[in-house]
Design an enzyme around this catalytic site. Sequence first.
Site, short mmCIF file in Angstrom:
data_model
loop_
_atom_site.label_atom_id
_atom_site.label_comp_id
_atom_site.label_asym_id
_atom_site.label_seq_id
_atom_site.Cartn_x
_atom_site.Cartn_y
_atom_site.Cartn_z
CE1 TYR A 193 -1.65 -5.62 10.75
CE2 TYR A 193 -3.85 -6.43 10.27
CZ TYR A 193 -2.83 -5.54 10.03
OH TYR A 193 -2.99 -4.56 9.09
CG ASN A 230 6.11 -7.38 10.75
OD1 ASN A 230 6.80 -7.00 11.69
ND2 ASN A 230 6.63 -7.78 9.62
CB SER A 231 0.20 -6.15 7.56
OG SER A 231 0.79 -6.60 6.36
CB ILE A 235 -1.00 -0.04 1.18
CG1 ILE A 235 -1.79 -1.35 1.14
CG2 ILE A 235 -1.96 1.16 1.11
CD1 ILE A 235 -2.71 -1.61 2.31
CG LEU A 258 -9.94 -14.90 -2.12
CD1 LEU A 258 -9.84 -16.41 -1.96
CD2 LEU A 258 -11.38 -14.44 -1.85
N1 UFG Z 1 -9.81 -17.27 1.70
C1 UFG Z 1 -10.06 -18.50 1.13
N2 UFG Z 1 -9.02 -19.17 0.58
C2 UFG Z 1 -7.74 -18.68 0.58
C3 UFG Z 1 -7.49 -17.42 1.17
C4 UFG Z 1 -8.55 -16.74 1.73
O1 UFG Z 1 -11.20 -18.99 1.12
O2 UFG Z 1 -6.85 -19.37 0.07
C5 UFG Z 1 -10.94 -16.52 2.28
C6 UFG Z 1 -10.75 -16.18 3.74
O3 UFG Z 1 -11.20 -17.23 4.55
C7 UFG Z 1 -11.58 -14.91 3.85
C8 UFG Z 1 -11.47 -14.26 2.48
O4 UFG Z 1 -11.01 -15.29 1.60
O5 UFG Z 1 -12.91 -15.24 4.07
C9 UFG Z 1 -10.47 -13.12 2.44
O6 UFG Z 1 -9.26 -13.57 3.01
P1 UFG Z 1 -7.91 -12.71 3.00
O7 UFG Z 1 -6.87 -13.54 3.68
O8 UFG Z 1 -7.64 -12.25 1.60
O9 UFG Z 1 -8.28 -11.44 3.82
P2 UFG Z 1 -8.86 -11.30 5.33
O10 UFG Z 1 -10.28 -10.88 5.19
O11 UFG Z 1 -8.59 -12.50 6.15
O12 UFG Z 1 -7.90 -10.19 5.87
C10 UFG Z 1 -8.14 -8.85 5.65
C11 UFG Z 1 -6.81 -8.08 5.61
C12 UFG Z 1 -6.15 -8.15 6.96
C13 UFG Z 1 -7.10 -7.69 8.03
C14 UFG Z 1 -8.38 -8.49 7.97
C15 UFG Z 1 -9.40 -7.99 8.94
O13 UFG Z 1 -5.98 -8.63 4.64
O14 UFG Z 1 -5.02 -7.31 6.96
O15 UFG Z 1 -8.96 -8.38 6.68
O16 UFG Z 1 -10.18 -9.05 9.39
F1 UFG Z 1 -6.55 -7.86 9.23
#
Ligand code: UFG
Length: 329
Positions: A141, A76-77, A12, A190
């Site tokens: 985090y 870190n994130s 970002i 994702l």
């Molecule tokens: N997902 C899958 N398969 C994958 C990866 C992700 O089904 O291989 C799903 C996850 O379960 C989730 C959605 O896709 O439902 C999005 O997942 P991400 O890992 O892309 O993102 P998150 O929503 O977990 O995380 C985001 C930000 C974080 C923040 C968080 C807040 O990336 O920095 O939202 O809850 F902390």
Amino acid sequence: MSILVLGGAGYIGSHTVYELIDGGMDVVIVDNLETGYAEAVHPKAKFYKGDIRSRSFIDSVFEQEKIDAVIHFAANSLVGESMVNPLKYYDNNLCGTKVLLESMVAHGIDKIVFSSTAATYGEPESIPILETDNNKPTNTYGETKLAMEKMFYWTSKAHGLRYVSLRYFNACGAHMSGEIGEAHNPETHLIPLILKVPNNQRENITIFGDDYDTKDGTCVRDYIHVTDLAQAHILAVKYLMDGGESNIFNLGNGVGFTVKEVIEVARKVTGHPIPAVMAERRAGDPAKLIASSAKAVEILGWKPQYADLETIIASAWKWHSTHPNGYKK
Ligand code: UFG
């Protein structure tokens, strides 16, 4: 106007630097290149390699440069990593910010915009999520980001600096030029994981859980383009320059997509069948996260330009299809 961007070689941060430079601002970048990339540093920005946990280093930057405001991404994130190695997050995110604030106070620099996250809310009480909702992070985090917000709050009371905290929802997409984009190692998000399938780096995408209380059983998220996030940082700097008081804003599109819907849009954009396999829920995933960004729209005048998911995924695909290994040659 000269802006110091901490973490300006990260995902970002680098996109924000591109928008600042396009807007005619002078940019100084600090990054320790632990998770950022030298290749993501804009050629017109001045770059200092170093760590904000070093007081002498950050002091030396403020002594050499005339800085009007700071934008702080240096943290870190990764949610998963933060649960396995929590003290790394306390050290980098909190100790780093403490040293930074000490140095800012000592040098009379009194305006800062910084990255926060939807993870500060934890399991939402209601949808869409408002800035006034309760904060109960469910991972280290989010806890460290919330503690950073509090550190800014109390420092602002004592020393008169002003801050804007921006709580991002799901950052995604890449610069429209295709020059810079998302490159995490390990990748856990994702959209980049989905795009590894048409890039022939994975056989399929795993869906973490299809028994949530959502329209197709998969998790709902609010996907927001990284350039729209970048623009919000610039508006937040202007808001502080114009005398705005310390404030917190959510940044999302206010629209939720399920994991299955995101995969379907990626199939359309890439023309690849992208097989999906079902798996168990991932620990700690809330069913639904959707922002109300009404406050950012009203007070900052923010208006996301790339709200359409197809446009977002097309921008990500432009980057990943031409940089299958990220910044590595
Ligand atoms: N997902 C899958 N398969 C994958 C990866 C992700 O089904 O291989 C799903 C996850 O379960 C989730 C959605 O896709 O439902 C999005 O997942 P991400 O890992 O892309 O993102 P998150 O929503 O977990 O995380 C985001 C930000 C974080 C923040 C968080 C807040 O990336 O920095 O939202 O809850 F902390």
